[in-house]
Design an enzyme around this catalytic site. Structure first.
Site, PDB file in Angstrom:
ATOM      1  N   THR A  97     -24.929  13.702  37.674  1.00  0.00           N
ATOM      2  CA  THR A  97     -26.998  14.612  37.582  1.00  0.00           C
ATOM      3  C   THR A  97     -27.473  14.358  39.395  1.00  0.00           C
ATOM      4  OG1 THR A  97     -28.365  13.392  35.612  1.00  0.00           O
ATOM      5  CG2 THR A  97     -27.233  11.378  37.610  1.00  0.00           C
TER       6      THR A  97
ATOM      7  N   TYR B 205     -17.651  -0.027  29.657  1.00  0.00           N
ATOM      8  CA  TYR B 205     -16.749   0.866  29.391  1.00  0.00           C
ATOM      9  C   TYR B 205     -15.761   0.520  30.201  1.00  0.00           C
ATOM     10  CZ  TYR B 205     -15.300   5.442  28.429  1.00  0.00           C
ATOM     11  OH  TYR B 205     -14.010   6.944  27.604  1.00  0.00           O
TER      12      TYR B 205
ATOM     13  N   ASN C  32     -18.132  13.996  33.145  1.00  0.00           N
ATOM     14  CA  ASN C  32     -18.622  12.856  31.785  1.00  0.00           C
ATOM     15  C   ASN C  32     -17.486  12.026  31.091  1.00  0.00           C
ATOM     16  OD1 ASN C  32     -19.981  15.289  31.813  1.00  0.00           O
ATOM     17  ND2 ASN C  32     -20.540  14.828  29.783  1.00  0.00           N
TER      18      ASN C  32
ATOM     19  N   ASN D  67     -23.918  -9.539  32.605  1.00  0.00           N
ATOM     20  CA  ASN D  67     -24.551  -9.644  32.227  1.00  0.00           C
ATOM     21  C   ASN D  67     -25.116  -9.669  30.624  1.00  0.00           C
ATOM     22  OD1 ASN D  67     -25.814  -7.338  31.754  1.00  0.00           O
ATOM     23  ND2 ASN D  67     -27.647  -8.273  32.739  1.00  0.00           N
TER      24      ASN D  67
ATOM     25  N   LYS E 124     -29.938   6.890  40.316  1.00  0.00           N
ATOM     26  CA  LYS E 124     -28.094   6.729  41.190  1.00  0.00           C
ATOM     27  C   LYS E 124     -29.515   7.644  42.278  1.00  0.00           C
ATOM     28  CE  LYS E 124     -26.264   4.705  37.734  1.00  0.00           C
ATOM     29  NZ  LYS E 124     -24.729   4.256  38.484  1.00  0.00           N
TER      30      LYS E 124
ATOM     31  N   TYR F 107     -33.319   7.821  34.643  1.00  0.00           N
ATOM     32  CA  TYR F 107     -31.613   7.325  35.202  1.00  0.00           C
ATOM     33  C   TYR F 107     -30.957   8.106  36.142  1.00  0.00           C
ATOM     34  CZ  TYR F 107     -26.705   7.191  34.484  1.00  0.00           C
ATOM     35  OH  TYR F 107     -25.428   6.755  34.728  1.00  0.00           O
TER      36      TYR F 107
ATOM     37  N   SER G 143     -22.993  10.359  40.033  1.00  0.00           N
ATOM     38  CA  SER G 143     -22.940  11.037  39.003  1.00  0.00           C
ATOM     39  C   SER G 143     -23.568  11.915  39.401  1.00  0.00           C
ATOM     40  CB  SER G 143     -24.718  10.421  37.238  1.00  0.00           C
ATOM     41  OG  SER G 143     -24.681  11.069  36.498  1.00  0.00           O
TER      42      SER G 143
HETATM   43  P1  NAD Z   1     -21.997  -0.239  30.442  1.00  0.00           P
HETATM   44  O1  NAD Z   1     -22.866  -0.137  29.807  1.00  0.00           O
HETATM   45  O2  NAD Z   1     -20.630   0.514  29.432  1.00  0.00           O
HETATM   46  O3  NAD Z   1     -21.013  -0.678  31.730  1.00  0.00           O
HETATM   47  C1  NAD Z   1     -22.608  -1.226  32.416  1.00  0.00           C
HETATM   48  C2  NAD Z   1     -22.194  -2.885  32.829  1.00  0.00           C
HETATM   49  O4  NAD Z   1     -23.658  -2.701  32.952  1.00  0.00           O
HETATM   50  C3  NAD Z   1     -22.169  -3.609  30.766  1.00  0.00           C
HETATM   51  O5  NAD Z   1     -21.215  -3.980  30.755  1.00  0.00           O
HETATM   52  C4  NAD Z   1     -23.740  -3.976  31.253  1.00  0.00           C
HETATM   53  O6  NAD Z   1     -23.937  -5.126  30.600  1.00  0.00           O
HETATM   54  C5  NAD Z   1     -23.480  -3.876  32.867  1.00  0.00           C
HETATM   55  N1  NAD Z   1     -24.933  -4.432  33.082  1.00  0.00           N
HETATM   56  C6  NAD Z   1     -25.978  -3.800  33.228  1.00  0.00           C
HETATM   57  N2  NAD Z   1     -27.420  -4.268  34.093  1.00  0.00           N
HETATM   58  C7  NAD Z   1     -26.943  -5.568  34.641  1.00  0.00           C
HETATM   59  C8  NAD Z   1     -27.291  -6.151  35.254  1.00  0.00           C
HETATM   60  N3  NAD Z   1     -28.773  -5.786  36.179  1.00  0.00           N
HETATM   61  N4  NAD Z   1     -26.501  -7.141  36.392  1.00  0.00           N
HETATM   62  C9  NAD Z   1     -25.042  -7.572  35.596  1.00  0.00           C
HETATM   63  N5  NAD Z   1     -24.697  -6.713  34.770  1.00  0.00           N
HETATM   64  C10 NAD Z   1     -25.694  -5.702  34.308  1.00  0.00           C
HETATM   65  O7  NAD Z   1     -21.439   1.704  31.346  1.00  0.00           O
HETATM   66  P2  NAD Z   1     -20.677   2.144  31.717  1.00  0.00           P
HETATM   67  O8  NAD Z   1     -20.098   3.717  31.124  1.00  0.00           O
HETATM   68  O9  NAD Z   1     -19.342   1.862  31.773  1.00  0.00           O
HETATM   69  O10 NAD Z   1     -21.137   2.590  33.586  1.00  0.00           O
HETATM   70  C11 NAD Z   1     -20.761   2.214  34.434  1.00  0.00           C
HETATM   71  C12 NAD Z   1     -21.320   2.820  35.063  1.00  0.00           C
HETATM   72  O11 NAD Z   1     -20.842   4.101  35.227  1.00  0.00           O
HETATM   73  C13 NAD Z   1     -23.622   2.651  35.058  1.00  0.00           C
HETATM   74  O12 NAD Z   1     -23.858   2.435  36.684  1.00  0.00           O
HETATM   75  C14 NAD Z   1     -23.501   4.238  34.703  1.00  0.00           C
HETATM   76  O13 NAD Z   1     -24.669   4.853  34.699  1.00  0.00           O
HETATM   77  C15 NAD Z   1     -22.099   5.112  36.141  1.00  0.00           C
HETATM   78  N6  NAD Z   1     -22.167   6.294  34.623  1.00  0.00           N
HETATM   79  C16 NAD Z   1     -21.360   6.186  34.063  1.00  0.00           C
HETATM   80  C17 NAD Z   1     -21.350   7.452  33.165  1.00  0.00           C
HETATM   81  C18 NAD Z   1     -20.798   7.953  31.844  1.00  0.00           C
HETATM   82  O14 NAD Z   1     -20.632   8.930  31.305  1.00  0.00           O
HETATM   83  N7  NAD Z   1     -20.312   6.629  31.169  1.00  0.00           N
HETATM   84  C19 NAD Z   1     -21.766   8.953  33.785  1.00  0.00           C
HETATM   85  C20 NAD Z   1     -22.064   8.642  34.840  1.00  0.00           C
HETATM   86  C21 NAD Z   1     -22.250   7.389  35.644  1.00  0.00           C
HETATM   87  C1  UD1 Z   2     -24.909  12.928  29.766  1.00  0.00           C
HETATM   88  C2  UD1 Z   2     -26.809  12.705  31.075  1.00  0.00           C
HETATM   89  C3  UD1 Z   2     -26.417  12.376  32.459  1.00  0.00           C
HETATM   90  C4  UD1 Z   2     -25.362  11.578  32.169  1.00  0.00           C
HETATM   91  C5  UD1 Z   2     -24.625  11.951  31.549  1.00  0.00           C
HETATM   92  C6  UD1 Z   2     -22.966  10.494  31.154  1.00  0.00           C
HETATM   93  C7  UD1 Z   2     -28.835  13.970  29.353  1.00  0.00           C
HETATM   94  C8  UD1 Z   2     -29.861  14.763  30.020  1.00  0.00           C
HETATM   95  N1  UD1 Z   2     -28.160  13.541  30.255  1.00  0.00           N
HETATM   96  O1  UD1 Z   2     -25.009  14.182  31.001  1.00  0.00           O
HETATM   97  O2  UD1 Z   2     -27.782  12.018  33.002  1.00  0.00           O
HETATM   98  O3  UD1 Z   2     -24.713  11.078  33.455  1.00  0.00           O
HETATM   99  O4  UD1 Z   2     -25.028  11.978  30.073  1.00  0.00           O
HETATM  100  O5  UD1 Z   2     -23.182   9.575  30.913  1.00  0.00           O
HETATM  101  O6  UD1 Z   2     -28.622  12.908  28.465  1.00  0.00           O
HETATM  102  N2  UD1 Z   2     -24.608  17.165  22.866  1.00  0.00           N
HETATM  103  C9  UD1 Z   2     -24.743  17.691  21.585  1.00  0.00           C
HETATM  104  N3  UD1 Z   2     -24.834  16.946  20.366  1.00  0.00           N
HETATM  105  C10 UD1 Z   2     -25.138  15.147  20.668  1.00  0.00           C
HETATM  106  C11 UD1 Z   2     -24.745  15.409  22.470  1.00  0.00           C
HETATM  107  C12 UD1 Z   2     -24.282  16.142  23.322  1.00  0.00           C
HETATM  108  O7  UD1 Z   2     -24.546  18.804  21.651  1.00  0.00           O
HETATM  109  O8  UD1 Z   2     -25.670  14.903  19.369  1.00  0.00           O
HETATM  110  C13 UD1 Z   2     -24.144  18.362  24.047  1.00  0.00           C
HETATM  111  C14 UD1 Z   2     -24.873  18.138  25.323  1.00  0.00           C
HETATM  112  O9  UD1 Z   2     -26.001  19.482  24.830  1.00  0.00           O
HETATM  113  C15 UD1 Z   2     -24.505  18.319  26.144  1.00  0.00           C
HETATM  114  C16 UD1 Z   2     -22.575  18.333  25.713  1.00  0.00           C
HETATM  115  O10 UD1 Z   2     -22.915  17.983  24.669  1.00  0.00           O
HETATM  116  O11 UD1 Z   2     -24.192  20.162  26.559  1.00  0.00           O
HETATM  117  C17 UD1 Z   2     -22.583  16.575  26.371  1.00  0.00           C
HETATM  118  O12 UD1 Z   2     -23.077  15.968  26.181  1.00  0.00           O
HETATM  119  P1  UD1 Z   2     -23.718  14.049  26.661  1.00  0.00           P
HETATM  120  O13 UD1 Z   2     -22.665  13.465  25.890  1.00  0.00           O
HETATM  121  O14 UD1 Z   2     -24.760  13.953  26.543  1.00  0.00           O
HETATM  122  O15 UD1 Z   2     -23.485  14.565  28.149  1.00  0.00           O
HETATM  123  P2  UD1 Z   2     -24.410  15.288  29.274  1.00  0.00           P
HETATM  124  O16 UD1 Z   2     -25.892  15.479  29.083  1.00  0.00           O
HETATM  125  O17 UD1 Z   2     -23.275  16.100  30.327  1.00  0.00           O
END
Ligand code: NAD
Ligand code: UD1
Length: 343
Positions: free
Chosen positions: A128, A13, A181, A34, A155, A151, A126
């Site tokens: 987090t 994403y 987020n 992958n 991080k 998770y 993150s």
């Molecule tokens: P995503 O799952 O869409 O993208 C992660 C990608 O990494 C995927 O395409 C997956 O196939 C690939 N991948 C996973 N393990 C792998 C491996 N061992 N080798 C090669 N490829 C691998 O997730 P995203 O939302 O795009 O998130 C990207 C990064 O940002 C992640 O590290 C995630 O933890 C971090 N992050 C995401 C969020 C969020 O809310 N989306 C928030 C904070 C941090």
């Molecule tokens: C979650 C992860 C966090 C991660 C982040 C981005 C948890 C506990 N935390 O954060 O580690 O970095 O995603 O990927 O999962 N909510 C609802 N109903 C739902 C889903 C969410 O009410 O079905 C509420 C949650 O309680 C929160 C808000 O929506 O208040 C956002 O939730 P979410 O999108 O899951 O993100 P985070 O909890 O902030």
């Protein structure tokens, strides 16, 4: 000479949106993914939008031989490291997979980078890692807290590992980007978030309710100490986030050591405000029911993004309604995510 960037997890994403930004800015991009949580179709969409393509390698960041081969055949200048697993609930059930992918994977990547003398790295961290701060907004000098799940801990571990690494060798330039987020989608409607199975995060769930794929949203708790009782978060448009990566990449080309930046908007919205905004953008009702709090959730979390503005010249430009309408366009045009036939 054109700089070449290795993007791990680039089919995902945030990675795919960032690749589009990089290609538009004139970089060459090599993707290592992958495909465990993505499809190569995201990269074809990038090409459809900008007319340029990234070089794709299907493989794993834990595969040292593959990494050595990649670094010796491609002239990589910097690495944007997105690859990893990200589902909080799954991490509680399968902690070893999370430590293996996120921690060992990052370790192997750094070893291969050091060996190839590639010392510039941008890491996807993150908010987090702050745990449960006592006040808002969160600035980078807040202490890191105790993440409530494997998770989050993975991080924080990688952040610590990267700090030790930069401390041991001044040639490293590392950016730790703490995302708040991420939501939204590219305005073309061609790229967006494509979760596998039931979404865990709020926005993908809300948009699947609005389109009728899911019957109703469960709102996790309405008894938080917030104005309407529901949780408050700092939602950031994925295209703003992608632009933050470009700015961080440019900054670390002349800054050594470890630099940490929050990538958020500085504004928090409650779950109920999010539902209302989505209903307005989609003109569809989003039925919901208040249920118990979700374990590990905090009441509120929003960024002080001023350090990134000051040091990177970056701030978010896209507001809540834009996040909602872009998400809705992506959902409408791609009811099956990337499995939807391209138009
Ligand atoms: P995503 O799952 O869409 O993208 C992660 C990608 O990494 C995927 O395409 C997956 O196939 C690939 N991948 C996973 N393990 C792998 C491996 N061992 N080798 C090669 N490829 C691998 O997730 P995203 O939302 O795009 O998130 C990207 C990064 O940002 C992640 O590290 C995630 O933890 C971090 N992050 C995401 C969020 C969020 O809310 N989306 C928030 C904070 C941090
Ligand atoms: C979650 C992860 C966090 C991660 C982040 C981005 C948890 C506990 N935390 O954060 O580690 O970095 O995603 O990927 O999962 N909510 C609802 N109903 C739902 C889903 C969410 O009410 O079905 C509420 C949650 O309680 C929160 C808000 O929506 O208040 C956002 O939730 P979410 O999108 O899951 O993100 P985070 O909890 O902030």
């Amino acid at each position: 000479m054109t700089e070449r960037i290795l993007v791990t997890g680039g089919a995902g994403y945030i990675g795919s949106h960032t690749i589009l930004t990089l290609l538009n800015a004139g970089y060459e991009v090599v993707v290592l993914d992958n495909l465990c949580n993505s499809s190569q179709e995201s990269l074809l969409r990038v090409e459809q939008i900008c007319g340029k393509s990234a070089w794709f390698i299907q493989g794993d960041i834990r595969d040292r031989e593959l990494l050595d081969d990649l670094f010796s055949t491609q002239q990589i200048d910097s690495v944007l490291h997105f690859a990893g697993l990200k589902a909080v609930g799954e991490s509680v059930k399968q902690p070893l997979d999370y430590y293996d992918n996120n921690v060992s994977g990052s370790l192997t990547l750094c070893q291969a980078m050091a060996c190839a003398e590639v010392f510039r790295l941008v890491f996807s961290s993150s908010a987090t890692v702050y745990g449960e701060p006592t006040h808002m907004p969160i600035s980078e000098d807040f202490p890191t807290g105790v993440p409530t799940n494997p998770y989050g801990r993975s991080k924080l571990m990688v952040e610590e590992l990267l700090k030790d690494l930069a401390h041991s060798d001044p040639r490293w330039s590392i950016a730790l980007l703490r995302y708040f987020n991420p939501i939204g989608a590219h305005p073309s409607g061609l790229m967006g978030e494509d979760p596998n199975g039931l979404p865990n995060n709020l926005l993908p769930y809300v948009s699947q309710v609005a389109i009728g794929k899911l019957p109703q949203l469960a709102v996790f708790g309405a008894d938080y100490p917030t104005p309407d009782g529901t949780g408050i978060r700092d939602y950031i448009h994925v295209v703003d986030l992608a632009e933050g990566h470009l700015k961080a990449l440019q900054a670390i080309s002349h800054k050594n050591g470890v630099n940490t930046w929050n990538l958020g908007t500085g504004t928090g919205y409650s779950v109920l405000e999010m539902i209302r905004a989505f209903e307005k953008a989609s003109e569809k009702p989003v039925p919901f029911k208040i249920v118990d709090r979700r374990l590990g959730d905090i009441a509120e979390c929003w960024a002080d993004p001023s350090k990134a503005e000051l040091e990177l010249g970056w701030k978010t430009e896209r507001g809540l309604q834009e996040m909602m309408s872009d998400t809705w366009r992506w959902q409408l045009l791609n009811p099956q995510g990337y499995a939807t036939k391209r138009y």
